[in-house]
Design a protein around this motif. Structure first.
Motif, PDB file in Angstrom:
ATOM      1  N   UNK A   1       0.830  -1.203   0.000  1.00 28.21           N
ATOM      2  CA  UNK A   1       0.000   0.000   0.000  1.00 28.21           C
ATOM      3  C   UNK A   1       0.865   1.254   0.000  1.00 28.21           C
ATOM      4  N   UNK A   2       1.892   1.262   0.838  1.00 30.10           N
ATOM      5  CA  UNK A   2       2.814   2.401   0.898  1.00 30.10           C
ATOM      6  C   UNK A   2       3.518   2.590  -0.439  1.00 30.10           C
ATOM      7  N   UNK A   3       4.056   1.523  -0.990  1.00 29.17           N
ATOM      8  CA  UNK A   3       4.817   1.628  -2.230  1.00 29.17           C
ATOM      9  C   UNK A   3       3.962   2.073  -3.402  1.00 29.17           C
ATOM     10  N   UNK A   4       2.715   1.613  -3.444  1.00 31.90           N
ATOM     11  CA  UNK A   4       1.863   1.930  -4.593  1.00 31.90           C
ATOM     12  C   UNK A   4       1.316   3.354  -4.540  1.00 31.90           C
ATOM     13  N   UNK A   5       1.246   3.943  -3.345  1.00 33.83           N
ATOM     14  CA  UNK A   5       0.604   5.255  -3.205  1.00 33.83           C
ATOM     15  C   UNK A   5       1.594   6.372  -2.899  1.00 33.83           C
ATOM     16  N   UNK A   6       2.844   6.025  -2.669  1.00 33.19           N
ATOM     17  CA  UNK A   6       3.816   7.001  -2.176  1.00 33.19           C
ATOM     18  C   UNK A   6       3.988   8.214  -3.090  1.00 33.19           C
ATOM     19  N   UNK A   7       3.884   7.999  -4.395  1.00 37.44           N
ATOM     20  CA  UNK A   7       4.182   9.082  -5.350  1.00 37.44           C
ATOM     21  C   UNK A   7       2.946   9.768  -5.902  1.00 37.44           C
ATOM     22  N   UNK A   8       1.785   9.538  -5.322  1.00 37.40           N
ATOM     23  CA  UNK A   8       0.553  10.076  -5.886  1.00 37.40           C
ATOM     24  C   UNK A   8       0.550  11.601  -5.911  1.00 37.40           C
ATOM     25  N   UNK A   9       1.252  12.233  -4.961  1.00 39.81           N
ATOM     26  CA  UNK A   9       1.243  13.695  -4.875  1.00 39.81           C
ATOM     27  C   UNK A   9       2.018  14.367  -5.992  1.00 39.81           C
ATOM     28  N   UNK A  10       2.877  13.633  -6.713  1.00 45.34           N
ATOM     29  CA  UNK A  10       3.696  14.272  -7.747  1.00 45.34           C
ATOM     30  C   UNK A  10       2.844  14.815  -8.889  1.00 45.34           C
ATOM     31  N   UNK A  11       1.629  14.313  -9.039  1.00 57.51           N
ATOM     32  CA  UNK A  11       0.744  14.827 -10.077  1.00 57.51           C
ATOM     33  C   UNK A  11       0.494  16.321  -9.900  1.00 57.51           C
ATOM     34  N   UNK A  12       0.429  16.772  -8.653  1.00 53.09           N
ATOM     35  CA  UNK A  12       0.046  18.156  -8.375  1.00 53.09           C
ATOM     36  C   UNK A  12       1.197  19.022  -7.885  1.00 53.09           C
ATOM     37  N   UNK A  13       2.379  18.486  -7.821  1.00 53.02           N
ATOM     38  CA  UNK A  13       3.512  19.221  -7.252  1.00 53.02           C
ATOM     39  C   UNK A  13       4.175  20.091  -8.303  1.00 53.02           C
ATOM     40  N   UNK A  14       4.490  21.306  -7.908  1.00 52.34           N
ATOM     41  CA  UNK A  14       5.206  22.218  -8.792  1.00 52.34           C
ATOM     42  C   UNK A  14       6.252  22.971  -7.975  1.00 52.34           C
ATOM     43  N   UNK A  15       7.349  23.316  -8.620  1.00 50.26           N
ATOM     44  CA  UNK A  15       8.397  24.065  -7.941  1.00 50.26           C
ATOM     45  C   UNK A  15       9.355  23.157  -7.196  1.00 50.26           C
ATOM     46  N   UNK A  16      10.314  23.787  -6.544  1.00 51.82           N
ATOM     47  CA  UNK A  16      11.324  23.047  -5.785  1.00 51.82           C
ATOM     48  C   UNK A  16      10.804  22.747  -4.382  1.00 51.82           C
TER      49      UNK A  16
END
Length: 291
Positions: free
Chosen positions: A238-253
């Protein structure tokens, strides 16, 4: 303790040998980087099997029985809680740092365009929804082989061996710290925290150790409750599959040590809280962990 030392010796020798080979041949960006990382996740299970054979311990208490009766709630918690809390942590991060939130998902669109992929209007939203559903509903099952490769070793073998000598809480801290240190070479290759931060790579290795202790608390809790490492494998997936979900909305450094990914202190706030609660409850549990 002899069996613990044999297990750890085999596990670290095999893992670090493969990962230092990766480091010398392109690291995580190499052609076979992802495949080799998947192979590394199987090493704790291989080390467990080899240790049981070397010490003639056998496989009677291997921990593979699911013990579903009376424990369905722990399996459901393992399946859904990590993903939900990772999502809530990302929301918390974007509320605190709204300048890093981009509802148009322009950064992801740019990445696809850089690869020569032209996305029709609305397709990114559909892609996000599909990834969201996949990670929440199917991710733990799809990752079960590789995550079991780790959990057979960490929660299925090391944890009960430590609990023969120490309290559940101390066993979680020790096993979590060892698990985090086991990741050191891939952290040095940029996994989770990148390559550009102060005190590289030691700060990243230290942060990974803390993160693994947090995860180990919940993974160990469901292992103790069910007397099986299977729910820990599910939670890990569950952790591995969902860990990167926020990158869809991330902008900037952004700082990986803050968020929005769950390895950051804000992005991981929900999981950290879960780990703390699990750690507290572990002090009230019976100390026996015989599979």
């Amino acid at each position: 303790m002899k069996r613990i030392y044999i297990f750890l010796g085999i596990c670290f020798a095999l893992t670090w040998s493969l990962e230092f080979f990766m480091m010398a041949n392109g690291g995580l960006s190499s052609t076979f980087g992802l495949l080799m990382l998947s192979a590394v996740m199987l090493i704790p299970a291989i080390s467990t099997i080899l240790t049981r054979l070397i010490t003639k311990e056998g496989f009677k208490n291997f921990g593979i029985r699911p013990h579903l009766k009376g424990n369905v709630r722990w399996y459901l918690s393992a399946w859904f809680l990590p993903s939900i809390l990772i999502g809530l942590g990302a929301i918390l991060y974007f509320l605190i740092f709204p300048e890093h939130f981009d509802p148009t998902m322009s950064q992801m669109v740019s990445q696809y365009e850089a690869q020569g992929v032209a996305l029709p209007e609305g397709s990114m939203t559909a892609l996000f929804i599909s990834q969201l559903a996949m990670g929440l509903l199917l991710g733990p099952a799809l990752n079960i082989i590789t995550t079991s490769g780790e959990e057979i070793g960490w929660r299925g073998y090391l944890l009960p061996k430590l609990m023969d000598k120490f309290s559940p809480r101390l066993s979680v801290i020790i096993s979590g710290a060892i698990w985090g240190l086991w990741h050191a070479p891939v952290i040095a290759m940029g996994h989770n925290y990148g390559l550009d931060y102060p005190f590289f790579p030691w700060l990243g290795i230290f942060a990974m150790i803390l993160w693994c202790i947090v995860l180990a608390a919940f993974f160990s809790f469901v292992t103790i409750k069910t007397k099986s490492w299977l729910p820990a494998s599910i939670a890990h997936g569950s952790v591995n599959s969902f860990a990167s979900i926020s990158v869809f909305f991330t902008i900037g450094d952004v700082s990986p040590f803050i968020g929005p990914l769950p390895v950051g202190i804000v992005g991981g706030a929900g999981v950290i809280l879960l780990g703390i609660i699990s750690f507290i409850k572990l002090g009230k549990e019976q100390t026996d962990l015989t599979f």
